[in-house]
Design a protein around this motif. Structure first.
Motif, PDB file in Angstrom:
ATOM      1  N   MET A  34       0.852  -1.174   0.329  1.00 33.34           N
ATOM      2  CA  MET A  34       0.074   0.064   0.050  1.00 33.34           C
ATOM      3  C   MET A  34       0.850   1.268  -0.102  1.00 33.34           C
ATOM      4  O   MET A  34       0.525   2.312  -0.573  1.00 33.34           O
ATOM      5  CB  MET A  34      -1.014   0.127   1.062  1.00 33.34           C
ATOM      6  N   ALA A  35       1.798   1.279   0.771  1.00 35.52           N
ATOM      7  CA  ALA A  35       2.921   2.106   0.698  1.00 35.52           C
ATOM      8  C   ALA A  35       3.393   2.702  -0.761  1.00 35.52           C
ATOM      9  O   ALA A  35       3.781   4.029  -1.071  1.00 35.52           O
ATOM     10  CB  ALA A  35       4.176   2.222   1.605  1.00 35.52           C
ATOM     11  N   LYS A  36       3.689   1.363  -1.451  1.00 31.05           N
ATOM     12  CA  LYS A  36       4.168   1.949  -2.873  1.00 31.05           C
ATOM     13  C   LYS A  36       3.263   2.362  -3.627  1.00 31.05           C
ATOM     14  O   LYS A  36       3.389   3.182  -4.750  1.00 31.05           O
ATOM     15  CB  LYS A  36       4.485   0.495  -3.353  1.00 31.05           C
ATOM     16  N   SER A  37       1.924   2.296  -3.396  1.00 31.67           N
ATOM     17  CA  SER A  37       0.839   2.886  -4.165  1.00 31.67           C
ATOM     18  C   SER A  37       0.424   3.881  -3.834  1.00 31.67           C
ATOM     19  O   SER A  37       0.031   5.123  -4.663  1.00 31.67           O
ATOM     20  CB  SER A  37      -0.583   1.838  -4.042  1.00 31.67           C
ATOM     21  N   PHE A  38       0.415   4.469  -2.291  1.00 31.81           N
ATOM     22  CA  PHE A  38      -0.366   5.717  -2.129  1.00 31.81           C
ATOM     23  C   PHE A  38       0.829   6.758  -1.338  1.00 31.81           C
ATOM     24  O   PHE A  38       0.344   7.568  -0.693  1.00 31.81           O
ATOM     25  CB  PHE A  38      -1.317   5.358  -0.992  1.00 31.81           C
ATOM     26  N   CYS A  39       2.058   6.288  -1.141  1.00 35.07           N
ATOM     27  CA  CYS A  39       2.889   7.329  -0.417  1.00 35.07           C
ATOM     28  C   CYS A  39       4.027   7.467  -1.491  1.00 35.07           C
ATOM     29  O   CYS A  39       5.289   7.439  -0.945  1.00 35.07           O
ATOM     30  CB  CYS A  39       3.324   6.654   1.031  1.00 35.07           C
ATOM     31  N   VAL A  91      -4.325   6.114   6.043  1.00 33.53           N
ATOM     32  CA  VAL A  91      -4.630   4.940   6.296  1.00 33.53           C
ATOM     33  C   VAL A  91      -3.629   3.768   6.456  1.00 33.53           C
ATOM     34  O   VAL A  91      -3.391   2.881   7.216  1.00 33.53           O
ATOM     35  CB  VAL A  91      -5.795   4.462   5.182  1.00 33.53           C
ATOM     36  N   VAL A  92      -2.329   3.905   5.339  1.00 40.49           N
ATOM     37  CA  VAL A  92      -1.328   3.277   5.409  1.00 40.49           C
ATOM     38  C   VAL A  92      -0.570   3.617   6.723  1.00 40.49           C
ATOM     39  O   VAL A  92      -0.180   2.511   7.371  1.00 40.49           O
ATOM     40  CB  VAL A  92      -0.575   3.624   4.238  1.00 40.49           C
ATOM     41  N   GLY A  93      -0.615   4.690   7.246  1.00 41.89           N
ATOM     42  CA  GLY A  93       0.064   4.995   8.634  1.00 41.89           C
ATOM     43  C   GLY A  93      -0.652   4.312   9.557  1.00 41.89           C
ATOM     44  O   GLY A  93      -0.150   3.794  10.501  1.00 41.89           O
TER      45      GLY A  93
END
Length: 368
Positions: free
Chosen positions: A120-125, A313-315
């Motif tokens: 998810m971090a690769k997609s949203f951060c 949300v990733v956080g």
């Protein structure tokens, strides 16, 4: 059947469940795109009730309408319902093999959530601002683990995003009307909970209120139910709470155990009522406002706000990876070694989840 399999293997609580859903529905089956899945997670944070079950319910609804939503709920919830019901009605001694197997599954939950955080971090951060939002939200949740912390963070992220995007877009945001039927059913259930009398109505009322007021998932519902059910002693609550954390599926099936224990003359009926009542508010509110949220999320002016919400949300998932998942599962060096080996097998060797689950259980039994 997909959700039933997940209901039998999804150990580790809400954050771990979201990791399993990410792996199955986004990466393997591709029922959802990554941004659609993130929207569902963000939306569930605004609503009271069990966040992972609401996300599962919404995935079923997207896939096959209300029938798919109900199938997702029953499939995901049934295994933990059965296990906690049996715990309530059948006296059982502590089994060391079962404890060791449960520890292995909790270690596997660490692997699943770690993999989900990275994906998810690769997609949203990917940008500096979203990376800051992710790490800031994780820090705040760890430092202030209160009921409304996540909700406040999401609202703050949305406000910051709207202020930034307002400079780029000037069109008006139009939100769809909430659906009337689920809203009406929700209000009707509130009236029943307030005015009805008798054991069945009182049970429904207590658990419906708990499901309506709890933000933050199963870990938070314990204290609220303790205040609403004063006739239970501390040992009963703690046993049910420990069992709800140890079995797969949603922790809100703590209501199953409490409903059955409270009425030993008719345990199945009251376990069913308690379980149904605690899940009902969140699902009705999700059906009421889901289209409104989707219309908002697809608007260009809200894109920057949604990007910061997704990063937040990733956080949350990153914070949950440490507390409670890592801290309640990894107690010694051998546990960490097992987690690292499992992560390599899942992330790089692409081994099947079912095979890894069996391997973690077997290895944990041998080690402990």
């Amino acid at each position: 059947m997909t959700f039933l399999k997940l209901g039998c293997t999804s150990f580790g609580g809400p954050a771990a469940h979201l990791g399993y859903f990410q792996k199955v529905f986004v990466e393997q089956k591709r029922w959802l795109k990554p941004d659609e899945y993130a929207q569902l997670i963000a939306f569930s944070q605004f609503l009271p009730g069990p966040s992972s079950s609401q996300v599962g319910f919404a995935i079923g609804y997207e896939r096959a309408g209300i029938g798919g939503a109900l199938a997702a709920f029953f499939g995901f919830t049934l295994p933990s319902f059965i296990l906690l019901y049996l715990l309530a009605v059948i006296p059982s001694d502590t089994n060391p093999y079962l404890q060791a197997a449960t520890l292995g599954l909790k270690l596997f939950a660490v692997v699943i959530v770690l993999d989900a955080v990275i994906s998810m971090a690769k997609s949203f951060c990917t940008k500096q601002l979203t990376a800051i939002a992710c790490l800031s939200s994780a820090t705040l949740v760890l430092l202030a683990p209160y009921i409304y912390t996540q909700l406040i963070i999401i609202i703050g992220a949305a406000i910051v995003g709207l202020i930034i995007s307002k400079k780029e877009h000037s069109s008006t945001i139009k939100i769809k009307r909430p659906k009337v039927i689920p809203a009406f059913i929700f209000l009707l259930a509130v009236l029943i909970a307030i005015f009805a009398q008798g054991d069945i109505a009182n049970t429904f009322s207590a658990f419906f209120y708990a499901g309506s007021l709890v933000f933050g998932g199963g870990h938070v519902v314990l204290s609220l139910l303790q205040s609403m059910l004063p006739n239970f002693n501390q040992d009963q609550f703690l046993l049910g709470y420990a069992a709800a954390q140890s079995v797969p599926g949603p922790m809100f099936t703590l209501a199953t155990y409490l409903g059955a224990v409270a009425h030993p003359a008719n345990p199945l009926l009251f376990a069913t009522i308690a379980t149904f009542a605690i899940f009902l508010p969140g699902f009705l509110l999700l059906l009421t406002f889901k289209d409104s949220w989707k219309a908002l999320a697809n608007h260009s002016q809200f894109s920057q706000a949604l990007a910061l919400i997704n990063a937040s949300v990733v956080g949350f998932l990153l914070a949950a990876l440490y507390q409670p998942i890592f801290t309640s599962s990894v107690h010694q060096a051998s546990d960490l070694a097992v987690v690292l080996i499992g992560f390599i097998c899942l992330r790089f060797l692409k081994m099947k989840i079912l095979f890894l689950v069996l391997a973690f259980v077997t290895l944990s039994v041998l080690l402990h």
